[in-house]
Scaffold this active site. Structure first.
Site, PDB file in Angstrom:
ATOM      1  N   LYS A  21      17.874 -18.693   6.813  1.00  0.00           N
ATOM      2  CA  LYS A  21      18.216 -18.592   7.836  1.00  0.00           C
ATOM      3  C   LYS A  21      18.349 -17.612   8.544  1.00  0.00           C
ATOM      4  O   LYS A  21      18.150 -17.618  10.368  1.00  0.00           O
ATOM      5  CB  LYS A  21      20.080 -19.127   7.974  1.00  0.00           C
ATOM      6  CG  LYS A  21      20.802 -18.723   7.832  1.00  0.00           C
ATOM      7  CD  LYS A  21      22.186 -19.369   7.571  1.00  0.00           C
ATOM      8  CE  LYS A  21      23.615 -18.018   6.660  1.00  0.00           C
ATOM      9  NZ  LYS A  21      23.982 -19.224   6.456  1.00  0.00           N
ATOM     10  N   LYS A  69      24.558  -9.009  14.404  1.00  0.00           N
ATOM     11  CA  LYS A  69      24.195  -8.587  12.011  1.00  0.00           C
ATOM     12  C   LYS A  69      23.499  -9.345  11.578  1.00  0.00           C
ATOM     13  O   LYS A  69      23.004  -9.272  11.418  1.00  0.00           O
ATOM     14  CB  LYS A  69      25.401 -10.228  11.361  1.00  0.00           C
ATOM     15  CG  LYS A  69      25.093 -10.449  10.263  1.00  0.00           C
ATOM     16  CD  LYS A  69      26.475 -11.535   9.460  1.00  0.00           C
ATOM     17  CE  LYS A  69      25.590 -11.259   7.657  1.00  0.00           C
ATOM     18  NZ  LYS A  69      26.270 -12.182   7.700  1.00  0.00           N
TER      19      LYS A  69
HETATM   20  N1  NDP Z   1      28.323 -15.266   0.714  1.00  0.00           N
HETATM   21  C1  NDP Z   1      28.234 -13.791   1.056  1.00  0.00           C
HETATM   22  O1  NDP Z   1      28.775 -12.030   0.240  1.00  0.00           O
HETATM   23  C2  NDP Z   1      28.786 -13.865   2.023  1.00  0.00           C
HETATM   24  C3  NDP Z   1      28.672 -14.789   3.498  1.00  0.00           C
HETATM   25  N2  NDP Z   1      28.071 -14.855   4.562  1.00  0.00           N
HETATM   26  C4  NDP Z   1      28.637 -15.643   5.109  1.00  0.00           C
HETATM   27  O2  NDP Z   1      29.902 -16.801   5.822  1.00  0.00           O
HETATM   28  C5  NDP Z   1      29.590 -17.597   5.174  1.00  0.00           C
HETATM   29  C6  NDP Z   1      29.888 -18.516   4.079  1.00  0.00           C
HETATM   30  O3  NDP Z   1      30.001 -18.698   3.097  1.00  0.00           O
HETATM   31  P1  NDP Z   1      30.184 -18.460   1.661  1.00  0.00           P
HETATM   32  O4  NDP Z   1      31.644 -18.370   1.685  1.00  0.00           O
HETATM   33  O5  NDP Z   1      29.667 -17.387   0.525  1.00  0.00           O
HETATM   34  O6  NDP Z   1      29.779 -20.101   1.266  1.00  0.00           O
HETATM   35  P2  NDP Z   1      30.339 -20.853   0.244  1.00  0.00           P
HETATM   36  O7  NDP Z   1      28.869 -22.323  -0.323  1.00  0.00           O
HETATM   37  O8  NDP Z   1      31.040 -20.694  -0.455  1.00  0.00           O
HETATM   38  O9  NDP Z   1      31.333 -21.803   1.006  1.00  0.00           O
HETATM   39  C7  NDP Z   1      31.201 -22.946   1.923  1.00  0.00           C
HETATM   40  C8  NDP Z   1      32.830 -23.862   2.040  1.00  0.00           C
HETATM   41  O10 NDP Z   1      32.849 -24.263   2.895  1.00  0.00           O
HETATM   42  C9  NDP Z   1      32.447 -25.613   2.391  1.00  0.00           C
HETATM   43  N3  NDP Z   1      32.282 -26.589   2.902  1.00  0.00           N
HETATM   44  C10 NDP Z   1      31.647 -26.942   3.131  1.00  0.00           C
HETATM   45  N4  NDP Z   1      31.377 -28.066   4.251  1.00  0.00           N
HETATM   46  C11 NDP Z   1      32.584 -28.525   4.321  1.00  0.00           C
HETATM   47  C12 NDP Z   1      32.895 -29.014   5.338  1.00  0.00           C
HETATM   48  N5  NDP Z   1      31.991 -30.524   5.905  1.00  0.00           N
HETATM   49  N6  NDP Z   1      34.414 -29.227   5.471  1.00  0.00           N
HETATM   50  C13 NDP Z   1      34.917 -28.237   5.093  1.00  0.00           C
HETATM   51  N7  NDP Z   1      34.587 -27.825   4.115  1.00  0.00           N
HETATM   52  C14 NDP Z   1      33.366 -27.726   4.035  1.00  0.00           C
HETATM   53  C15 NDP Z   1      32.637 -25.745   1.174  1.00  0.00           C
HETATM   54  O11 NDP Z   1      32.941 -26.829   0.332  1.00  0.00           O
HETATM   55  P3  NDP Z   1      31.813 -27.554  -1.361  1.00  0.00           P
HETATM   56  O12 NDP Z   1      32.086 -25.474  -1.998  1.00  0.00           O
HETATM   57  O13 NDP Z   1      33.002 -28.513  -1.849  1.00  0.00           O
HETATM   58  O14 NDP Z   1      30.916 -27.920  -0.620  1.00  0.00           O
HETATM   59  C16 NDP Z   1      32.811 -24.580   0.534  1.00  0.00           C
HETATM   60  O15 NDP Z   1      34.285 -24.210  -0.244  1.00  0.00           O
HETATM   61  C17 NDP Z   1      28.306 -18.335   5.348  1.00  0.00           C
HETATM   62  O16 NDP Z   1      27.435 -19.212   6.318  1.00  0.00           O
HETATM   63  C18 NDP Z   1      27.338 -16.779   5.054  1.00  0.00           C
HETATM   64  O17 NDP Z   1      26.672 -16.668   5.365  1.00  0.00           O
HETATM   65  C19 NDP Z   1      28.828 -13.761   4.833  1.00  0.00           C
HETATM   66  C20 NDP Z   1      28.783 -12.600   4.817  1.00  0.00           C
HETATM   67  C21 NDP Z   1      28.802 -12.564   3.399  1.00  0.00           C
END
Ligand code: NDP
Ligand code: NDP
Ligand code: NDP
Lengths: 302, 302, 302, 302
Positions: B237, B169
């Protein structure tokens, strides 16, 4: 209106043929065969430069700026002095920006008019009359010539004053060159880290990393094919233009500069006759890897 | 087989929902609302980390490597110690390569198994279950999980050992970042030289200079829109990984390095919350130009 | 033998004075005061360009290549046409390499002879007659002029054919510029990481990182003094030459190219009238730090 | 107060000898010969790591960070667990910044104290006790140790918190590396343009382009000598630190990055055992020139 066309090569031949299908065109080339082919397509051959005296528009489609300059201004054989006042010179060659400006000035001093009109699209689109043409020069000239230009190009962009056609095309080329240089260093990095080139290809070409460069060159790199595009040494003039513009106009261009170093290194390592995909050979050699698919035996850096 | 899913954000929520439509899934997130939505989609909420003891596979989809590490190994709340031996941890987050290797080692030491399985495609494809997933880890684990993974992704690439999913990736992202950085310096150069941004856009996006980056970002740059993609600060990152890999493995990457400087400059100038298209603001400011279409009033660098 | 000297500025005035102490010298400058001072030093003022008809050697010491060209070849006031056949023109200005070659050609066509003889050393050494002079041109001319040149320079290097004097000086300047650009990015990095600029200065200037650049500029950067050297905008011609040579001769120069981007950024941010040390302001602004010693209040980036 | 000293190599041996002339010092090294020499200089050999229990200060002078870490924390032979509470560990090795921070933390957790105290100056100054020492850590510890440190170094700079000693030295090294990389690309450019390397050397080393790097390496490059300094492969750790700091702290460093690519290319082309001057071989190979003085036959790139 009568037309002249000088330079019946890979691009010029089909362009002249398309024009000749609609208009009266006198052609000139170093190759007798090329002239004969154009005549078969409806053009007429000039027997002497004096024959250009009654044309209204002279098209050029020549390999590089030095040849354009010589063909117009050579002391003995320069065409410019055989043209009648107000004849329009349309240079469809891709040449240096600074040289285009000076050619425009010299033609102006001779009472001639000028458009720079480089094209993009390869041989196939030249034949289909569907090139993209970027034109620098006065609006009324562009409008007058639009019917004639439309026989060659279906996307005709008037980009501004003389030189702006070359500049617009140059911008496209510089992005292309950077995108290829990026592949040249990143694909061998992937291989060095143990990734399979075919997987990488699939991810990149279906992902956000894809580009015209990746779609065109990655499949060829996988095959070890480096001879299907415009050669590195011929396209290098774009990088000279880019470097000179960056220097003269004080425009920082660090990514372009880094890409230019890779390009130069490919030239220095003897890949000038290969296409731009061959930039990857620079990093393949350095890292001691190749990015061929597993079924292809690689001999490039042997 | 029972599943766990931690991280129900932009990507994780639809991925967990698609999995829950076919399988028994226990979910966890910091947000109550996110959990409720997942429950509506058929998942069940865990009441305590002990509930994870009977799952066979734990999916993670978290914002970055620090959070992945903490959520697995935190002294008090780390999930790893609540998992049964041989549970498979599948990290679908995009995180640093070096960290992925160390997470793999630490899970291994605890008798757990590990796949790194970052995804590409944005929210829309997550919802449609048509993501691309790049997976590093042992073949038999990948094959066992293929049905479950297929609820989320329709292009599933097994790329090699642990870490290779992240690497694959990463390669795509680095190309994307370079292609954007190229636009960031070349488009303002074009404008500075007097070219019209809409003409430039048309030539590039119909020419050899085009890329996913140009197709996605140029229209937005013309409009002055910089908030539709993943933010610069979150995606940074990838550039850290790229720089560390280049340094540690002695792989020269001069074009990437130049692009990284532009990216950093954008962060330093306060554009971290904007999407990658905002790299263009660095050169727009320096050259005192903007690349908006003529109908758009630009206020970005005021 | 009679001499002419055109350009009595910071460098030319003391050089002409030293020559006039030993020889018969006719001087010309735009400034009446400069001429009067030269006359006090033993030179004579020309009343018309025709007075140059009986000199054997014409020295030039002018700000840049455009002015050298104009002062020799201007249609109405160009000096070249007032010189007698075989007069030797010695250009001690620092100008572009490519322009020097073309000036050499044009003088040759007029039956005149030419040396390019740029100098290094600042005003103080010009006054002491202890400049370094790098000379391109024919050996016999250099030998004939050695006594006259020795009044100005105590290190006289014959470097090869016409142009090689400029090239040799250019090489030195490019190294200088890179060394300054290195300081410009590394000193603010040190400060950003929490190091005290005076400690850093001491370590660098007593260590392997030291250079003429660091010895000259670090103390001034610590004080916030940016007006003691040749201005960035005047010295920029060297970087144009460097970029053009790299491009035209296909010589990769990635470190120079990166340094050039920093230099251009300094110009674009309005520091052109400051000396090269002001390149540090680019990174001080970006990182939000300054490298002044603690006792100096910094206002540069306010 | 009793002292320990681990690592009696090129630098450590004379440093330990100087300390032993004034103080009670117990030494350890992998080499029996090195220990015997230290004992002749007044030190005593430890028979077991337990002997370190009664020292107050432990000096380390080891090749790299991995070895420092292992020698302190190895599960079986790590020295840290044999030290008494509050013992001060002084690491005079040059190692990565990030590793220094983590070593500081680990020692702190064990109730030990820590200074990072890398030195500059080569073997000769180590012997004379005239090194420069850059120290990070708490002021009172530095002050307490000043008499002992003064036996090794005559320029002792307390630069701030733990890690700042390494950072300060790193800043110097990075400038040095850039200055060498500049020579590596500019000297072969000069030769390619037809200039004589000895003339270029004279101009640069008497001009504004000079640096410690040029004064030390140009004479050796002229001779074809590449084995008198610290080897490229050993000093590469500085460039890793530089790249990681630039990436982690979001500090753009484009000139450093370009220099790093040249350095990496030199390593990849097999010059790792040579000194930094060997970076010039990268561009000599590419341009097909060498920068030896005319009397030296060059065989480097054959
Ligand atoms: N967005 C995109 O277009 C893309 C993203 N990605 C990758 O996917 C991954 C996720 O991205 P994305 O979904 O956008 O991120 P988000 O920030 O939308 O989602 C992360 C989620 O994890 C939750 N979270 C954080 N810390 C904890 C914890 N300790 N325990 C449980 N839940 C937790 C957050 O809760 P809260 O919101 O309450 O903090 C949030 O709901 C990343 O690594 C990103 O690089 C890959 C391809 C495309
Ligand atoms: N200054 C330095 O430290 C060094 C400079 N150099 C080089 O030496 C050259 C001269 O530099 P410097 O002395 O600093 O420049 P200055 O600008 O101080 O001097 C140039 C002089 O030329 C005069 N002049 C300009 N145009 C004409 C003309 N058409 N006819 C006659 N006289 C004219 C100017 O007059 P007016 O002032 O009235 O315009 C001025 O007196 C430059 O090429 C520079 O790069 C080399 C080494 C060091
Ligand atoms: N050399 C120079 O010019 C300079 C070096 N430095 C720095 O100083 C440090 C030392 O450099 P230098 O003296 O050249 O290195 P050397 O390789 O000459 O010396 C290292 C010594 O440590 C010994 N050693 C290695 N591992 C162990 C261990 N586990 N326990 C005990 N002893 C061990 C080695 O023994 P053996 O030889 O048997 O392996 C060797 O005697 C490095 O960090 C370097 O960067 C700083 C300034 C200048």
């Amino acid at each position: 209106m009568r037309y002249g066309f000088v330079g019946l090569g890979q691009m010029g031949a089909p362009m002249a043929a398309n024009l000749a299908a609609a208009q009266d065109v006198k052609v000139l080339d170093l190759s007798e065969d090329a002239i004969k082919a154009a005549v078969r397509a409806g053009a007429s051959a000039v027997s002497s430069l004096k024959d250009f005296a009654d044309i209204g528009v002279l098209f050029l489609c020549l390999p590089n700026g030095g040849i354009v300059e010589k063909s117009l201004f050579d002391k003995t054989n320069g065409i410019a002095k055989f043209l009648s006042p107000n004849t329009i010179v349309v240079d469809t060659s891709t040449i240096e920006y600074s040289l285009t400006l000076s050619i425009g000035d010299r033609l102006d001093a001779l009472g001639l008019r000028f458009l720079d009109a480089p094209v993009s699209g390869m041989w196939k689109r030249a034949q289909d009359g569907t090139l993209t043409m970027m034109i620098g020069g006065e609006t009324d000239i562009v409008e007058d010539l639009r019917p004639a230009l439309s026989t060659m190009a279906d996307r005709i962009l008037h980009t501004g004053a003389v030189g702006s056609g070359q500049l617009t095309k140059l911008i496209n080329q510089l992005l292309f060159d950077i995108n290829v240089a990026a592949l040249a260093e990143i694909l061998p990095m992937a291989k060095k880290l143990g990734l399979d080139p075919e997987n990488t290809a699939e991810v990149v070409n279906s992902g956000t990393g894809r580009s015209y460069a990746s779609e065109y060159f990655i499949p060829q790199i996988l095959e070890g094919t480096f001879d299907t595009g415009y050669p590195l040494q011929s396209a290098y003039k774009d990088l000279i233009s880019g470097a000179e513009i960056s220097a003269r106009y004080q425009i920082p261009a660090p990514v372009l500069a880094a890409a230019t170093s890779t390009y130069q290194q490919a030239l220095l390592e003897g890949h000038g006759a290969k296409d731009k995909g061959a930039m990857v050979l620079v990093y393949e050699r350095l890292l001691g890897v190749n990015c061929r698919k597993s079924s292809v035996e690689d001999t490039t850096n042997d």
